[in-house]
Design a protein around this motif. Structure first.
Motif, mmCIF file in Angstrom:
data_model
loop_
_atom_site.group_PDB
_atom_site.id
_atom_site.type_symbol
_atom_site.label_atom_id
_atom_site.label_comp_id
_atom_site.label_asym_id
_atom_site.label_seq_id
_atom_site.Cartn_x
_atom_site.Cartn_y
_atom_site.Cartn_z
ATOM 1 N N LYS A 96 0.824 -1.207 0.000
ATOM 2 C CA LYS A 96 0.000 0.000 0.000
ATOM 3 C C LYS A 96 0.863 1.264 0.000
ATOM 4 N N LYS A 97 0.433 2.228 -0.789
ATOM 5 C CA LYS A 97 1.184 3.471 -0.977
ATOM 6 C C LYS A 97 1.410 4.209 0.335
ATOM 7 N N GLU A 98 0.395 4.182 1.219
ATOM 8 C CA GLU A 98 0.491 4.942 2.463
ATOM 9 C C GLU A 98 1.534 4.378 3.430
ATOM 10 N N ARG A 99 2.024 3.178 3.189
ATOM 11 C CA ARG A 99 3.060 2.597 4.040
ATOM 12 C C ARG A 99 4.446 3.129 3.677
ATOM 13 N N ILE A 100 4.588 3.698 2.489
ATOM 14 C CA ILE A 100 5.905 3.997 1.929
ATOM 15 C C ILE A 100 6.300 5.452 2.169
ATOM 16 N N GLN A 101 7.480 5.637 2.723
ATOM 17 C CA GLN A 101 8.069 6.961 2.896
ATOM 18 C C GLN A 101 9.429 6.993 2.201
ATOM 19 N N ASN A 105 18.352 11.952 1.177
ATOM 20 C CA ASN A 105 19.610 12.586 1.578
ATOM 21 C C ASN A 105 20.638 11.503 1.887
ATOM 22 N N GLY A 106 21.906 11.877 1.804
ATOM 23 C CA GLY A 106 22.972 10.932 2.127
ATOM 24 C C GLY A 106 23.516 10.260 0.886
ATOM 25 N N THR A 107 24.830 10.197 0.800
ATOM 26 C CA THR A 107 25.474 9.595 -0.372
ATOM 27 C C THR A 107 26.335 8.384 -0.028
ATOM 28 N N ASN A 108 26.369 8.027 1.240
ATOM 29 C CA ASN A 108 26.995 6.760 1.624
ATOM 30 C C ASN A 108 26.237 6.208 2.829
ATOM 31 N N THR A 109 26.614 5.033 3.285
ATOM 32 C CA THR A 109 25.868 4.374 4.358
ATOM 33 C C THR A 109 25.846 5.205 5.630
ATOM 34 N N ARG A 110 26.981 5.771 5.990
ATOM 35 C CA ARG A 110 27.070 6.585 7.210
ATOM 36 C C ARG A 110 26.142 7.801 7.140
ATOM 37 N N SER A 111 26.185 8.525 6.029
ATOM 38 C CA SER A 111 25.363 9.727 5.921
ATOM 39 C C SER A 111 23.880 9.381 5.836
ATOM 40 N N GLN A 112 23.541 8.260 5.199
ATOM 41 C CA GLN A 112 22.139 7.848 5.145
ATOM 42 C C GLN A 112 21.620 7.494 6.539
ATOM 43 N N ALA A 113 22.424 6.788 7.307
ATOM 44 C CA ALA A 113 22.021 6.435 8.672
ATOM 45 C C ALA A 113 21.840 7.681 9.523
ATOM 46 N N SER A 114 22.721 8.681 9.357
ATOM 47 C CA SER A 114 22.615 9.931 10.105
ATOM 48 C C SER A 114 21.385 10.722 9.693
ATOM 49 N N GLU A 115 21.128 10.798 8.395
ATOM 50 C CA GLU A 115 19.977 11.551 7.894
ATOM 51 C C GLU A 115 18.663 10.899 8.322
ATOM 52 N N LEU A 116 18.621 9.586 8.351
ATOM 53 C CA LEU A 116 17.419 8.897 8.818
ATOM 54 C C LEU A 116 17.141 9.239 10.276
ATOM 55 N N LYS A 117 18.197 9.280 11.064
ATOM 56 C CA LYS A 117 18.044 9.558 12.488
ATOM 57 C C LYS A 117 17.522 10.967 12.725
ATOM 58 N N SER A 118 17.966 11.925 11.926
ATOM 59 C CA SER A 118 17.522 13.301 12.097
ATOM 60 C C SER A 118 16.196 13.576 11.396
ATOM 61 N N PHE A 120 13.590 11.322 10.869
ATOM 62 C CA PHE A 120 12.442 10.571 11.389
ATOM 63 C C PHE A 120 12.563 10.517 12.911
ATOM 64 N N ALA A 121 11.646 11.185 13.584
ATOM 65 C CA ALA A 121 11.720 11.328 15.040
ATOM 66 C C ALA A 121 11.728 9.974 15.740
ATOM 67 N N HIS A 122 12.694 9.820 16.647
ATOM 68 C CA HIS A 122 12.804 8.634 17.508
ATOM 69 C C HIS A 122 13.014 7.326 16.724
ATOM 70 N N LEU A 123 13.460 7.430 15.469
ATOM 71 C CA LEU A 123 13.648 6.218 14.673
ATOM 72 C C LEU A 123 14.671 5.290 15.305
ATOM 73 N N GLU A 124 15.694 5.868 15.971
ATOM 74 C CA GLU A 124 16.742 5.032 16.569
ATOM 75 C C GLU A 124 16.218 4.158 17.702
ATOM 76 N N LYS A 125 15.009 4.489 18.208
ATOM 77 C CA LYS A 125 14.412 3.693 19.283
ATOM 78 C C LYS A 125 13.429 2.643 18.755
ATOM 79 N N LYS A 126 13.203 2.649 17.450
ATOM 80 C CA LYS A 126 12.258 1.722 16.848
ATOM 81 C C LYS A 126 12.947 0.401 16.487
ATOM 82 N N LYS A 127 12.139 -0.615 16.265
ATOM 83 C CA LYS A 127 12.647 -1.910 15.797
ATOM 84 C C LYS A 127 12.721 -1.860 14.275
ATOM 85 N N ILE A 128 13.939 -2.059 13.748
ATOM 86 C CA ILE A 128 14.199 -1.810 12.330
ATOM 87 C C ILE A 128 14.844 -3.029 11.683
ATOM 88 N N VAL A 129 14.419 -3.329 10.447
ATOM 89 C CA VAL A 129 15.113 -4.313 9.619
ATOM 90 C C VAL A 129 15.600 -3.598 8.360
#
Length: 218
Positions: A96-101, A105-118, A120-129
């Motif tokens: 479903k379209k509404e599930r997708i975000q 931003n980010g051009t390597n793994t490190r920067s993508q992980a940092s951008e995700l953290k900033s 999406f609020a509290h993403l680092e506390k969520k269960k992630i695969v």
């Protein structure tokens, strides 16, 4: 002589299953999880369609069906057209379209992980695969955990070989000239070359792991 020696070692290793085992280790060493994910995150970095993105989307779609309540984030270097195509592909696979975000931003793994953290609020506390290529999985998980993501697992997007006997009768195929008959040798026709490619893939990844380690990113 040093380069020649390294090449000979690589050739000899390609006759063993060591490259295969190392590649499997990179994908599975840190990826196990025993929780129900709240977010499924695909780390993209190629065009669409492309081999790497399509196989990651295939695995992501399977996870989306298995965990119907999990939200999906598609990450990719800033290319809206590519990510929109990825989202459309998932929609065609009954996600479903509404599930997708999206996170562009980010051009390597490190920067993508940092951008995700900033982003999406509290993403680092969520269960992630995380879904990414097998050779990148070890470094990706280490990177996210270094940034204090608390519950992170991985789904390495492996290719699987078909179980078909590809041997043939060389006499029936055509004339035989002054070359060895390898018609029944899967090792020489396929395994050797596949393992050589895996060696290059793994060497490149270990260089990336060393770079991340020296930068304090893992």
């Amino acid at each position: 002589m040093t380069v020649g020696g390294i090449f000979m070692v690589m050739v000899l290793l390609a006759f063993t299953r060591i490259p295969y085992d190392v590649h499997r280790w990179l994908g599975y060493a840190e990826s196990e999880y025993r929780f129900t994910p709240e977010y499924l995150i695909l780390l993209g970095g190629s065009g669409m369609p492309s081999e790497s993105n399509l196989i990651r989307l295939y695995y992501l779609q399977n996870l989306a069906a298995k965990f119907p309540n999990a939200k999906i984030i598609l990450t990719h270097p800033s290319d809206t057209a590519v990510v929109e195509e990825m989202a459309l592909f998932l929609e065609k696979m009954d996600v479903k379209k509404e599930r997708i975000q999206m996170m562009l931003n980010g051009t390597n793994t490190r920067s993508q992980a940092s951008e995700l953290k900033s982003g999406f609020a509290h993403l680092e506390k969520k269960k992630i695969v995380l879904v990414t290529s097998p050779e990148n999985m070890f470094r990706t998980l280490k990177t996210f955990r270094k940034l204090h993501y608390q519950s992170v697992g991985g789904e390495p997007a492996y290719e699987y070989a078909m179980y078909v006997d590809l041997s043939y009768d060389s006499k029936k195929v055509g004339e035989k000239y002054y070359v060895p008959d390898v018609s029944s040798s899967m090792s020489l026709r396929y395994d050797f070359w596949n393992y050589m490619k895996l060696e290059v893939t793994c060497l490149r990844e270990f260089a990336a792991i060393a770079y991340y380690k020296l930068n304090g990113w893992i």
